[in-house]
Scaffold this motif. Sequence first.
Motif, short mmCIF file in Angstrom:
data_model
loop_
_atom_site.label_atom_id
_atom_site.label_comp_id
_atom_site.label_asym_id
_atom_site.label_seq_id
_atom_site.Cartn_x
_atom_site.Cartn_y
_atom_site.Cartn_z
N ARG A 139 9.67 10.72 4.34
CA ARG A 139 9.88 10.38 2.94
C ARG A 139 8.65 9.65 2.40
O ARG A 139 8.10 8.77 3.07
N PRO A 140 8.18 9.99 1.20
CA PRO A 140 7.02 9.28 0.63
C PRO A 140 7.28 7.78 0.50
O PRO A 140 8.41 7.35 0.24
N THR A 141 6.25 7.02 0.70
CA THR A 141 6.37 5.57 0.56
C THR A 141 6.69 5.22 -0.89
O THR A 141 6.12 5.79 -1.82
N ASP A 142 7.61 4.29 -1.09
CA ASP A 142 7.96 3.90 -2.46
C ASP A 142 7.00 2.81 -2.93
O ASP A 142 6.35 2.12 -2.14
N LEU A 143 6.94 2.64 -4.24
CA LEU A 143 6.00 1.69 -4.84
C LEU A 143 6.31 0.26 -4.44
O LEU A 143 5.39 -0.55 -4.28
N ALA A 144 7.58 -0.08 -4.29
CA ALA A 144 7.93 -1.45 -3.92
C ALA A 144 7.38 -1.81 -2.54
O ALA A 144 6.83 -2.89 -2.32
N THR A 145 7.52 -0.88 -1.59
CA THR A 145 7.00 -1.11 -0.25
C THR A 145 5.48 -1.21 -0.27
O THR A 145 4.89 -2.07 0.39
N ALA A 146 4.85 -0.34 -1.05
CA ALA A 146 3.39 -0.37 -1.16
C ALA A 146 2.92 -1.69 -1.76
O ALA A 146 1.94 -2.28 -1.31
N ARG A 147 3.61 -2.16 -2.79
CA ARG A 147 3.23 -3.42 -3.42
C ARG A 147 3.39 -4.59 -2.44
O ARG A 147 2.54 -5.49 -2.38
N THR A 148 4.46 -4.57 -1.66
CA THR A 148 4.67 -5.63 -0.66
C THR A 148 3.53 -5.64 0.35
O THR A 148 3.00 -6.70 0.70
N HIS A 149 3.15 -4.46 0.83
CA HIS A 149 2.05 -4.38 1.80
C HIS A 149 0.73 -4.84 1.17
O HIS A 149 -0.09 -5.48 1.85
#
Length: 202
Positions: A139-149
Motif C-alpha cells: 500500500r502506498p505510504t500515506d501523507l501522515a506517516t510521511a510527515r511523521t517520518h
Amino acid sequence: MRAVVGLRRWRHNPLRRKTDLVEAWVALGALLLMLLAVPAIGWISGALTDDAFRRTIHAQHEDRHRTQAMMIRPAKAPTRVASDPEAPTQRDSGKPVIAKWTAPDGSRHTRLVHSAPQTLRAGDTFPVWTDGGGHLAKRPTDLATARTHAVLAGLGVAAGVAGLVEAVRRLVVWRLHQVRYARLDLAWAQAGPDWGRTGAGS
C-alpha cells in the motif's frame, strides 16, 4: 555556559587570562549555534525529507492501483509472503487465502494473498494494491506517516548537530584547560626557587 554570563566582566578584568576570554567567546558561539543554527538545520532537513517523501508517495500512487480481489479458498501452507496492503503491518492477524482479481490492464490474476481479513469467506471481496501489471504491491505510504517520518528526521538531525556543537565546545574547553595547566606549571617552576625568600625578585 556560565562563561557567557561573565563575558563582559572578563573583558575588563585585569586578572583575566587570554584563555578565559577565548572560553567565553566559544561558549557564546556555541549558544548562538544552539539557538539559531541548530533549529534552522533541523527544519531544513525535515523539509527536504518531507519533499522527498511526497515525491515518493506521488510516484507510488501513479504506479500502484487499488482493486477488489475475490477470495477463492483459504490457503493451507503459504509458499510466498504477499502482504495485504490494507493491513498496517505484515505481522497482523490476517490469514492467507487464494484470491483472484483483475489488473488495471485487464489481465486476470489468481495468487496467494498472505494477510486477508480473518472474516472472509469464499466469494467475499477485499481490497488489495497492485502495480500496473496486476502484481501485488504494498500500500502506498500515506501523507501522515510521511510527515511523521520527516519530523523525526528533522529532530534527529537537529539533535545530532547540537551534540556535535557541544562536543566541539567541550573539546576546546578541555584544550584551554591543558594550556592553563601548562602555563601554571611553567610559572610555578620559574617562581619556585625563590618562594618564601624575603625580597626575592626585587
